[in-house]
Design a protein around this motif. Sequence first.
Motif, short mmCIF file in Angstrom:
data_model
loop_
_atom_site.label_atom_id
_atom_site.label_comp_id
_atom_site.label_asym_id
_atom_site.label_seq_id
_atom_site.Cartn_x
_atom_site.Cartn_y
_atom_site.Cartn_z
N LEU A 1 -7.50 8.34 4.24
CA LEU A 1 -6.64 9.52 4.36
C LEU A 1 -5.34 9.33 3.59
CD1 LEU A 1 -5.94 12.27 5.60
CD2 LEU A 1 -5.10 11.03 7.62
N SER A 2 -4.74 8.17 3.72
CA SER A 2 -3.49 7.88 3.02
C SER A 2 -3.68 7.95 1.50
CB SER A 2 -2.98 6.50 3.43
OG SER A 2 -1.79 6.20 2.76
N ALA A 3 -4.80 7.43 1.02
CA ALA A 3 -5.08 7.47 -0.42
C ALA A 3 -5.26 8.90 -0.89
CB ALA A 3 -6.32 6.64 -0.73
N THR B 1 -3.10 3.29 21.81
CA THR B 1 -3.07 1.87 22.15
C THR B 1 -4.07 1.15 21.26
OG1 THR B 1 -2.63 2.48 24.44
CG2 THR B 1 -3.30 0.21 24.03
N THR B 2 -3.65 0.02 20.69
CA THR B 2 -4.53 -0.72 19.80
C THR B 2 -4.71 -2.16 20.28
OG1 THR B 2 -2.72 -1.39 18.35
CG2 THR B 2 -3.86 0.65 17.79
N PHE C 1 -12.07 4.27 19.62
CA PHE C 1 -12.54 4.12 18.25
C PHE C 1 -12.60 2.65 17.88
CE2 PHE C 1 -9.88 7.90 18.69
CZ PHE C 1 -10.73 8.90 18.28
N ASP C 2 -13.60 2.29 17.10
CA ASP C 2 -13.68 0.95 16.55
C ASP C 2 -12.47 0.73 15.65
OD1 ASP C 2 -15.51 -1.51 15.69
OD2 ASP C 2 -14.62 -0.62 13.89
N TYR D 1 -11.42 2.80 12.25
CA TYR D 1 -10.20 3.58 12.37
C TYR D 1 -9.24 3.24 11.22
CZ TYR D 1 -6.23 5.75 14.86
OH TYR D 1 -5.17 6.54 15.23
N ASP D 2 -9.03 1.94 11.00
CA ASP D 2 -8.14 1.52 9.92
C ASP D 2 -8.66 1.97 8.55
OD1 ASP D 2 -6.43 0.37 11.75
OD2 ASP D 2 -7.12 -1.69 11.40
#
Length: 55
Positions: free
Chosen positions: A46-48, A5-6, A34-35, A39-40
């Motif tokens: 990770l994506s990079a 949930t965000t 998580f903040d 998190y973003d």
Amino acid sequence: MARITTTADLVTWDAFEQPHRTTRDYTAFGPFHFDRHQYDDALRALSATISSDNR
């Protein structure tokens, strides 16, 4: 599996389950908060990394 949930400021992981082990009780596991901005940032990093590993 978990519910994610965000909000603008927070990401929460809860409602954990393992569909192949339906008798296990995960109600005491979490919730984890998580903040949202951290998190973003972590997901972007990770994506990079994943993208650069696939080249």
